[in-house]
Design an enzyme around this catalytic site. Structure first.
Site, PDB file in Angstrom:
ATOM      1  N   GLY A  31       0.804  -1.220   0.000  1.00 40.20           N
ATOM      2  CA  GLY A  31       0.000   0.000   0.000  1.00 40.20           C
ATOM      3  C   GLY A  31       0.835   1.269   0.000  1.00 40.20           C
ATOM      4  CG  LEU A  33      -0.997   1.512  -3.842  1.00 40.17           C
ATOM      5  CD1 LEU A  33      -2.161   1.070  -4.717  1.00 40.17           C
ATOM      6  CD2 LEU A  33       0.041   0.404  -3.741  1.00 40.17           C
ATOM      7  N   GLY A  36       5.657   3.597  -8.818  1.00 42.79           N
ATOM      8  CA  GLY A  36       6.298   2.288  -8.975  1.00 42.79           C
ATOM      9  C   GLY A  36       5.267   1.171  -8.951  1.00 42.79           C
ATOM     10  CG  HIS A  37       3.154   0.375  -5.307  1.00 47.85           C
ATOM     11  ND1 HIS A  37       3.290   1.463  -4.474  1.00 47.85           N
ATOM     12  CD2 HIS A  37       3.742  -0.668  -4.655  1.00 47.85           C
ATOM     13  CE1 HIS A  37       3.908   1.104  -3.366  1.00 47.85           C
ATOM     14  NE2 HIS A  37       4.211  -0.182  -3.448  1.00 47.85           N
ATOM     15  CD  GLN A  61       7.511  -7.341   3.932  1.00 51.81           C
ATOM     16  OE1 GLN A  61       6.835  -8.129   3.296  1.00 51.81           O
ATOM     17  NE2 GLN A  61       8.142  -6.336   3.348  1.00 51.81           N
ATOM     18  CB  SER A 185      10.608   3.908  -1.656  1.00 52.13           C
ATOM     19  OG  SER A 185      10.387   3.349  -0.379  1.00 52.13           O
ATOM     20  CB  SER A 186       5.613   3.091   0.623  1.00 48.60           C
ATOM     21  OG  SER A 186       4.981   2.393  -0.425  1.00 48.60           O
ATOM     22  NE  ARG A 187      10.583   1.272   5.228  1.00 45.23           N
ATOM     23  CZ  ARG A 187      10.488  -0.011   4.834  1.00 45.23           C
ATOM     24  NH1 ARG A 187      10.785  -0.353   3.603  1.00 45.23           N
ATOM     25  NH2 ARG A 187      10.109  -0.949   5.689  1.00 45.23           N
TER      26      ARG A 187
HETATM   27  P1  AMP Z   1       5.955  -2.632  -1.550  1.00 41.95           P
HETATM   28  O1  AMP Z   1       4.587  -2.031  -1.393  1.00 41.95           O
HETATM   29  O2  AMP Z   1       7.055  -1.687  -1.234  1.00 41.95           O
HETATM   30  O3  AMP Z   1       6.067  -3.970  -0.862  1.00 41.95           O
HETATM   31  O4  AMP Z   1       6.110  -2.945  -3.099  1.00 41.95           O
HETATM   32  C1  AMP Z   1       5.179  -3.733  -3.779  1.00 41.95           C
HETATM   33  C2  AMP Z   1       5.747  -4.073  -5.130  1.00 41.95           C
HETATM   34  O5  AMP Z   1       5.984  -2.879  -5.857  1.00 41.95           O
HETATM   35  C3  AMP Z   1       7.083  -4.809  -5.029  1.00 41.95           C
HETATM   36  O6  AMP Z   1       7.120  -5.835  -6.008  1.00 41.95           O
HETATM   37  C4  AMP Z   1       8.067  -3.715  -5.305  1.00 41.95           C
HETATM   38  O7  AMP Z   1       9.287  -4.175  -5.856  1.00 41.95           O
HETATM   39  C5  AMP Z   1       7.320  -2.877  -6.309  1.00 41.95           C
HETATM   40  N1  AMP Z   1       7.864  -1.516  -6.326  1.00 41.95           N
HETATM   41  C6  AMP Z   1       8.002  -0.688  -5.270  1.00 41.95           C
HETATM   42  N2  AMP Z   1       8.620   0.456  -5.664  1.00 41.95           N
HETATM   43  C7  AMP Z   1       8.884   0.334  -6.978  1.00 41.95           C
HETATM   44  C8  AMP Z   1       9.534   1.155  -7.948  1.00 41.95           C
HETATM   45  N3  AMP Z   1      10.038   2.358  -7.643  1.00 41.95           N
HETATM   46  N4  AMP Z   1       9.631   0.704  -9.210  1.00 41.95           N
HETATM   47  C9  AMP Z   1       9.151  -0.531  -9.542  1.00 41.95           C
HETATM   48  N5  AMP Z   1       8.536  -1.354  -8.664  1.00 41.95           N
HETATM   49  C10 AMP Z   1       8.405  -0.938  -7.412  1.00 41.95           C
END
Ligand code: AMP
Length: 289
Positions: A31, A33, A36-37, A61, A185-187
């Site tokens: 989430g 989002l 990237g997502h 995790q 990144s969500s962060r």
């Molecule tokens: P997360 O919500 O951070 O667990 O990410 C969910 C999915 O989105 C994972 O497969 C991540 O690798 C992908 N993801 C997150 N950030 C990016 C990004 N900047 N570019 C491509 N994929 C991303």
């Protein structure tokens, strides 16, 4: 758009689609989002007949003391973005139901999980693979979409699916970056304005390594480490140059492809990033950009 909170309801609604021979795509996320997502969702919508995204901040995790409590959450915003992206349903289970206290089963992928993120976060990948396998069992997708942003995760999930003969194709999608190079990144929302400026050092160092790549793994590793150790506002966790399939650190002259991966603290926020080196890498691509 459907929002499901439990596995049975999602299965009930997806079953007729599967029976009709429609390809189901799954985009697992935590989430908050961002672009990237949404790139994963767009690819899934393009390639599948019906797409489900999961939004679950996976408590397994995170180790005690990590940022589970402060991890950004925006379920309503996520639902709106997924709907606009053409995603048919959002699976948002509650942690109490999806990871109940009495659970006993852990999915562990050996070897690939020991180094890099695994060295700093020893329980992280067991949490990832346990929940990803639960999500795959819950949705039974034909394809599941993962970002190269979490490169080690992608390699680990591919190994799990191969080893357990899971009937799903894992699709890896390239890292999406903000205009200055910072990987979405969500962060990132946790960074102050000043930290946001410092954070660009990660992608800048990776790009420099990719552009100057001449097949010398030791030189690339040394230069990444010294650049990031000297970057203001950053505390380097690791910078490695590895084989893209085995994740083994590379040494000496490398003929084939390689991957550079970095992790660093910017204040209290830990960021990761990576780039391909060599054939197909950023250095080569630059000429045609
Ligand atoms: P997360 O919500 O951070 O667990 O990410 C969910 C999915 O989105 C994972 O497969 C991540 O690798 C992908 N993801 C997150 N950030 C990016 C990004 N900047 N570019 C491509 N994929 C991303």
């Amino acid at each position: 758009m459907h929002v499901w909170h439990d596995v049975a309801a999602m299965r009930r609604d997806l079953w007729p689609h599967r029976r009709a021979g429609r390809a189901v795509g799954l985009v697992p996320t935590m989430g908050a989002l961002h672009a990237g997502h949404l790139s994963l969702a767009a690819r899934a919508v393009e390639e599948c007949d019906i797409v489900v995204a999961s939004v679950f901040v996976n408590p397994l995790q995170f180790a005690p003391g990590e940022d589970l409590a402060s991890y950004p959450r925006d379920p309503e915003g996520d639902a709106g973005l997924l709907e606009s992206a053409g995603v048919a349903g959002m699976f948002a289970p509650s942690p109490e139901r999806f990871t109940p206290p009495g659970r006993r089963t852990t999915v562990h992928v050996g070897g690939l999980t020991a180094g890099l993120e695994g060295a700093s976060r020893p329980t992280h990948f067991d949490g990832v693979t346990t929940i990803v396998s639960k999500l795959l069992h819950a949705a039974w997708p034909d394809r599941a979409y993962f970002g190269e942003k979490d490169y080690q995760q992608l390699v680990v999930v591919r190994a799990m699916v191969r080893d357990l003969d899971m009937p799903v194709e894992i699709v890896g999608c390239p890292v999406v970056r903000e205009p200055d190079g910072l990987a979405w990144s969500s962060r990132n929302v946790l960074l102050s304005e000043g930290q946001r400026v410092h954070a660009v050092a990660l992608s800048a160092a990776l790009r420099a390594a990719a552009e100057s790549w001449a097949g010398d793994a030791d030189a690339a590793r040394r230069s990444l480490r010294s650049t990031l150790a000297a970057a203001p506002g950053i505390r380097l966790d690791y910078a490695e140059v590895v084989d893209p399939d085995t994740l083994e650190p590379l040494a000496g002259t490398v003929e084939g492809p390689a991957r550079a991966l970095v992790a660093a603290w910017v204040g209290t926020t830990r960021l990761i990033d990576n780039m391909p080196l060599g054939p197909g890498g950023a250095g080569r691509r630059r000429a045609g950009r």
